[in-house]
Design a protein around this motif. Structure first.
Motif, PDB file in Angstrom:
ATOM      1  N   ILE A 135       0.860  -1.178   0.000  1.00 58.34           N
ATOM      2  CA  ILE A 135       0.000   0.000   0.000  1.00 58.34           C
ATOM      3  C   ILE A 135       0.898   1.230   0.000  1.00 58.34           C
ATOM      4  O   ILE A 135       1.653   1.455   0.958  1.00 58.34           O
ATOM      5  CB  ILE A 135      -0.950   0.005   1.208  1.00 58.34           C
ATOM      6  CG1 ILE A 135      -1.946  -1.155   1.118  1.00 58.34           C
ATOM      7  CG2 ILE A 135      -1.720   1.323   1.286  1.00 58.34           C
ATOM      8  CD1 ILE A 135      -1.449  -2.464   1.662  1.00 58.34           C
ATOM      9  N   LEU A 136       0.852   2.007  -1.066  1.00 69.33           N
ATOM     10  CA  LEU A 136       1.683   3.197  -1.197  1.00 69.33           C
ATOM     11  C   LEU A 136       0.861   4.420  -0.807  1.00 69.33           C
ATOM     12  O   LEU A 136      -0.197   4.686  -1.406  1.00 69.33           O
ATOM     13  CB  LEU A 136       2.197   3.325  -2.623  1.00 69.33           C
ATOM     14  CG  LEU A 136       3.068   2.154  -3.117  1.00 69.33           C
ATOM     15  CD1 LEU A 136       3.461   2.359  -4.573  1.00 69.33           C
ATOM     16  CD2 LEU A 136       4.295   1.968  -2.247  1.00 69.33           C
ATOM     17  N   ASN A 137       1.350   5.147   0.186  1.00 66.53           N
ATOM     18  CA  ASN A 137       0.643   6.312   0.711  1.00 66.53           C
ATOM     19  C   ASN A 137       1.442   7.588   0.472  1.00 66.53           C
ATOM     20  O   ASN A 137       2.679   7.556   0.428  1.00 66.53           O
ATOM     21  CB  ASN A 137       0.407   6.178   2.217  1.00 66.53           C
ATOM     22  CG  ASN A 137      -0.574   5.062   2.552  1.00 66.53           C
ATOM     23  OD1 ASN A 137      -1.370   4.663   1.711  1.00 66.53           O
ATOM     24  ND2 ASN A 137      -0.516   4.569   3.774  1.00 66.53           N
ATOM     25  N   TYR A 138       0.726   8.689   0.385  1.00 66.68           N
ATOM     26  CA  TYR A 138       1.322  10.023   0.385  1.00 66.68           C
ATOM     27  C   TYR A 138       0.689  10.800   1.527  1.00 66.68           C
ATOM     28  O   TYR A 138      -0.523  11.026   1.535  1.00 66.68           O
ATOM     29  CB  TYR A 138       1.097  10.731  -0.952  1.00 66.68           C
ATOM     30  CG  TYR A 138       1.542  12.175  -0.960  1.00 66.68           C
ATOM     31  CD1 TYR A 138       2.895  12.493  -0.898  1.00 66.68           C
ATOM     32  CD2 TYR A 138       0.624  13.216  -1.027  1.00 66.68           C
ATOM     33  CE1 TYR A 138       3.314  13.815  -0.898  1.00 66.68           C
ATOM     34  CE2 TYR A 138       1.033  14.541  -1.023  1.00 66.68           C
ATOM     35  CZ  TYR A 138       2.389  14.835  -0.960  1.00 66.68           C
ATOM     36  OH  TYR A 138       2.800  16.145  -0.952  1.00 66.68           O
ATOM     37  N   LYS A 139       1.508  11.169   2.506  1.00 66.99           N
ATOM     38  CA  LYS A 139       1.024  11.856   3.703  1.00 66.99           C
ATOM     39  C   LYS A 139      -0.143  11.098   4.329  1.00 66.99           C
ATOM     40  O   LYS A 139      -1.171  11.658   4.693  1.00 66.99           O
ATOM     41  CB  LYS A 139       0.636  13.293   3.370  1.00 66.99           C
ATOM     42  CG  LYS A 139       1.823  14.165   2.952  1.00 66.99           C
ATOM     43  CD  LYS A 139       1.415  15.611   2.724  1.00 66.99           C
ATOM     44  CE  LYS A 139       2.639  16.465   2.376  1.00 66.99           C
ATOM     45  NZ  LYS A 139       2.267  17.886   2.118  1.00 66.99           N
ATOM     46  N   HIS A 140       0.047   9.758   4.417  1.00 63.20           N
ATOM     47  CA  HIS A 140      -0.891   8.846   5.072  1.00 63.20           C
ATOM     48  C   HIS A 140      -2.205   8.673   4.310  1.00 63.20           C
ATOM     49  O   HIS A 140      -3.139   8.053   4.822  1.00 63.20           O
ATOM     50  CB  HIS A 140      -1.176   9.287   6.516  1.00 63.20           C
ATOM     51  CG  HIS A 140       0.068   9.479   7.336  1.00 63.20           C
ATOM     52  ND1 HIS A 140       0.882   8.430   7.707  1.00 63.20           N
ATOM     53  CD2 HIS A 140       0.649  10.603   7.826  1.00 63.20           C
ATOM     54  CE1 HIS A 140       1.901   8.895   8.411  1.00 63.20           C
ATOM     55  NE2 HIS A 140       1.795  10.210   8.485  1.00 63.20           N
ATOM     56  N   GLU A 141      -2.275   9.205   3.095  1.00 59.38           N
ATOM     57  CA  GLU A 141      -3.441   8.990   2.241  1.00 59.38           C
ATOM     58  C   GLU A 141      -3.053   8.032   1.115  1.00 59.38           C
ATOM     59  O   GLU A 141      -1.999   8.195   0.491  1.00 59.38           O
ATOM     60  CB  GLU A 141      -3.941  10.309   1.655  1.00 59.38           C
ATOM     61  CG  GLU A 141      -4.529  11.268   2.671  1.00 59.38           C
ATOM     62  CD  GLU A 141      -5.791  10.723   3.315  1.00 59.38           C
ATOM     63  OE1 GLU A 141      -6.558  10.011   2.622  1.00 59.38           O
ATOM     64  OE2 GLU A 141      -6.014  11.007   4.512  1.00 59.38           O
ATOM     65  N   PRO A 142      -3.884   7.020   0.827  1.00 60.97           N
ATOM     66  CA  PRO A 142      -3.512   6.026  -0.180  1.00 60.97           C
ATOM     67  C   PRO A 142      -3.435   6.593  -1.594  1.00 60.97           C
ATOM     68  O   PRO A 142      -4.284   7.403  -1.995  1.00 60.97           O
ATOM     69  CB  PRO A 142      -4.619   4.969  -0.060  1.00 60.97           C
ATOM     70  CG  PRO A 142      -5.774   5.692   0.539  1.00 60.97           C
ATOM     71  CD  PRO A 142      -5.192   6.740   1.438  1.00 60.97           C
ATOM     72  N   MET A 143      -2.392   6.173  -2.322  1.00 62.17           N
ATOM     73  CA  MET A 143      -2.281   6.497  -3.745  1.00 62.17           C
ATOM     74  C   MET A 143      -2.767   5.311  -4.574  1.00 62.17           C
ATOM     75  O   MET A 143      -3.717   5.420  -5.332  1.00 62.17           O
ATOM     76  CB  MET A 143      -0.836   6.856  -4.106  1.00 62.17           C
ATOM     77  CG  MET A 143      -0.385   8.212  -3.581  1.00 62.17           C
ATOM     78  SD  MET A 143       1.270   8.683  -4.169  1.00 62.17           S
ATOM     79  CE  MET A 143       2.311   7.584  -3.174  1.00 62.17           C
ATOM     80  N   PHE A 144      -2.088   4.171  -4.444  1.00 62.49           N
ATOM     81  CA  PHE A 144      -2.524   2.954  -5.128  1.00 62.49           C
ATOM     82  C   PHE A 144      -1.821   1.765  -4.477  1.00 62.49           C
ATOM     83  O   PHE A 144      -0.898   1.920  -3.676  1.00 62.49           O
ATOM     84  CB  PHE A 144      -2.238   3.005  -6.634  1.00 62.49           C
ATOM     85  CG  PHE A 144      -0.785   3.151  -6.996  1.00 62.49           C
ATOM     86  CD1 PHE A 144       0.020   2.050  -7.192  1.00 62.49           C
ATOM     87  CD2 PHE A 144      -0.220   4.413  -7.151  1.00 62.49           C
ATOM     88  CE1 PHE A 144       1.364   2.192  -7.534  1.00 62.49           C
ATOM     89  CE2 PHE A 144       1.107   4.573  -7.491  1.00 62.49           C
ATOM     90  CZ  PHE A 144       1.903   3.454  -7.680  1.00 62.49           C
ATOM     91  N   ASN A 145      -2.282   0.571  -4.845  1.00 59.76           N
ATOM     92  CA  ASN A 145      -1.741  -0.665  -4.284  1.00 59.76           C
ATOM     93  C   ASN A 145      -0.986  -1.456  -5.348  1.00 59.76           C
ATOM     94  O   ASN A 145      -1.311  -1.390  -6.538  1.00 59.76           O
ATOM     95  CB  ASN A 145      -2.860  -1.548  -3.720  1.00 59.76           C
ATOM     96  CG  ASN A 145      -3.612  -0.885  -2.585  1.00 59.76           C
ATOM     97  OD1 ASN A 145      -3.143   0.098  -2.006  1.00 59.76           O
ATOM     98  ND2 ASN A 145      -4.779  -1.412  -2.271  1.00 59.76           N
ATOM     99  N   ILE A 146       0.005  -2.211  -4.879  1.00 58.25           N
ATOM    100  CA  ILE A 146       0.747  -3.152  -5.726  1.00 58.25           C
ATOM    101  C   ILE A 146       0.604  -4.543  -5.127  1.00 58.25           C
ATOM    102  O   ILE A 146       0.714  -4.714  -3.905  1.00 58.25           O
ATOM    103  CB  ILE A 146       2.240  -2.778  -5.805  1.00 58.25           C
ATOM    104  CG1 ILE A 146       2.427  -1.423  -6.499  1.00 58.25           C
ATOM    105  CG2 ILE A 146       3.034  -3.859  -6.537  1.00 58.25           C
ATOM    106  CD1 ILE A 146       3.871  -0.932  -6.495  1.00 58.25           C
ATOM    107  N   PHE A 147       0.344  -5.519  -5.960  1.00 55.47           N
ATOM    108  CA  PHE A 147       0.421  -6.917  -5.537  1.00 55.47           C
ATOM    109  C   PHE A 147       1.698  -7.516  -6.105  1.00 55.47           C
ATOM    110  O   PHE A 147       1.976  -7.365  -7.300  1.00 55.47           O
ATOM    111  CB  PHE A 147      -0.783  -7.718  -6.032  1.00 55.47           C
ATOM    112  CG  PHE A 147      -0.674  -9.192  -5.730  1.00 55.47           C
ATOM    113  CD1 PHE A 147      -0.962  -9.679  -4.472  1.00 55.47           C
ATOM    114  CD2 PHE A 147      -0.260 -10.080  -6.708  1.00 55.47           C
ATOM    115  CE1 PHE A 147      -0.837 -11.031  -4.182  1.00 55.47           C
ATOM    116  CE2 PHE A 147      -0.136 -11.436  -6.441  1.00 55.47           C
ATOM    117  CZ  PHE A 147      -0.433 -11.911  -5.175  1.00 55.47           C
ATOM    118  N   ALA A 148       2.488  -8.168  -5.258  1.00 57.57           N
ATOM    119  CA  ALA A 148       3.763  -8.751  -5.701  1.00 57.57           C
ATOM    120  C   ALA A 148       3.868 -10.185  -5.204  1.00 57.57           C
ATOM    121  O   ALA A 148       3.572 -10.468  -4.038  1.00 57.57           O
ATOM    122  CB  ALA A 148       4.935  -7.928  -5.175  1.00 57.57           C
ATOM    123  N   MET A 149       4.280 -11.071  -6.084  1.00 57.94           N
ATOM    124  CA  MET A 149       4.499 -12.476  -5.697  1.00 57.94           C
ATOM    125  C   MET A 149       5.672 -13.033  -6.489  1.00 57.94           C
ATOM    126  O   MET A 149       5.968 -12.568  -7.595  1.00 57.94           O
ATOM    127  CB  MET A 149       3.239 -13.315  -5.968  1.00 57.94           C
ATOM    128  CG  MET A 149       2.882 -13.472  -7.437  1.00 57.94           C
ATOM    129  SD  MET A 149       1.322 -14.359  -7.725  1.00 57.94           S
ATOM    130  CE  MET A 149       1.696 -15.961  -7.022  1.00 57.94           C
TER     131      MET A 149
END
Length: 280
Positions: A135-149
């Protein structure tokens, strides 16, 4: 599976890499150093490692080949020393590594301990198991998510036409990943030693308006909720392991040659601008 949260600026890059295979004579060490130096010298640049940090092949494994005598002081077949070598290679960017995963090479030696977890602990970075949500946040607000495996698929095609083979491999990559997580704008895997990128589909749609029919295109989404599979980015994140070397026998030479490198994720103003190969 783990859930990893990272605070980022609104404009940044991520190098997503897999299958470095440190400890093998086939490891492209200079390519790894190039990657580390790029990340360290580039403002707001981060790294994700999707597993197979080390070769981790024991002497009784059918894939094992002893290093040539002149290289035995450089290429270390003992997995724990390979792990320490990987730690030293990535230590300069440990504060830039978002997460590290485990791959099948490390997992095969789980009877001796969790090698990938050991590497992550030594680097003081989050350990994501074999798959994770980022979960990538900017100033504690979500920008977008990445799924990695890390993954366990090799993407192949028997189509006679080159373009059709590439299209078939990309379709298989997308099909493999799309059900893994529903709200990830970017879906990543490793394992296949292939740099493959599938962008969101620019699908045409029509809408009615007081002035008549209007056309527009779907062009990707970073919404926090469910994202339609066609509107996500997909990538297989390459490798730093060579498959051929003069005078040396190796199991990988039975597979087609591949580009050495990883995948760069480019984000501007909180939106995904694109994914592109990062060749090493």
């Amino acid at each position: 599976m783990q859930r990893v949260t990272r605070e980022c600026p609104k404009t940044f890059e991520i190098i997503a890499g897999s299958c470095t295979h440190v400890g093998s004579i086939m490891c492209h060490r200079n390519g790894i150093y190039k990657t580390v130096n790029y990340i360290r010298s580039t403002k707001n640049c981060y790294f994700i490692h999707l597993g197979d940090w080390i070769e981790a092949v024991m002497t009784d494994d059918k894939r094992y080949n002893a290093p040539p005598r002149e290289l035995q002081d450089k290429e270390q077949p003992i997995p724990l020393l390979q792990a320490d070598d990987a730690v030293s290679m990535f230590e300069p960017i440990k504060d830039r590594i978002i997460v590290g995963l485990s791959g099948n090479h490390e997992r095969k030696l789980n009877r001796f301990g969790n090698i990938a977890k050991y590497i992550c602990r030594e680097l003081q970075i989050p350990y994501g198991t074999e798959s994770c949500r980022i979960i990538l946040n900017y100033k504690h607000e979500p920008m977008f998510n990445i799924f990695a495996m890390h993954g366990n698929r090799i993407f192949t095609s028997n189509a006679k036409d080159f373009e059709q083979r590439i299209a078939n491999k990309k379709a298989a990559l997308k099909l493999y990943l799309q059900e893994q997580m529903g709200n990830a704008a970017v879906m990543l895997c490793g394992h296949a030693h292939w740099i493959g990128i599938v962008p969101p589909a620019p699908r045409l749609y029509l809408v009615d308006s007081p002035d008549g029919m209007k056309q527009s295109y779907l062009s990707g989404s970073t919404d926090p909720g469910y994202i339609q599979p066609d509107q996500r980015w997909y990538a297989c994140c390459g490798s730093a392991r060579k498959s051929r070397l003069d005078g040396y026998d190796d199991y990988a030479q039975n597979y087609p040659p591949v580009e050495l490198g990883f995948v760069k994720i480019i984000v501007q103003d909180g939106k995904i601008k694109g994914l592109e190969p990062f060749l090493i």
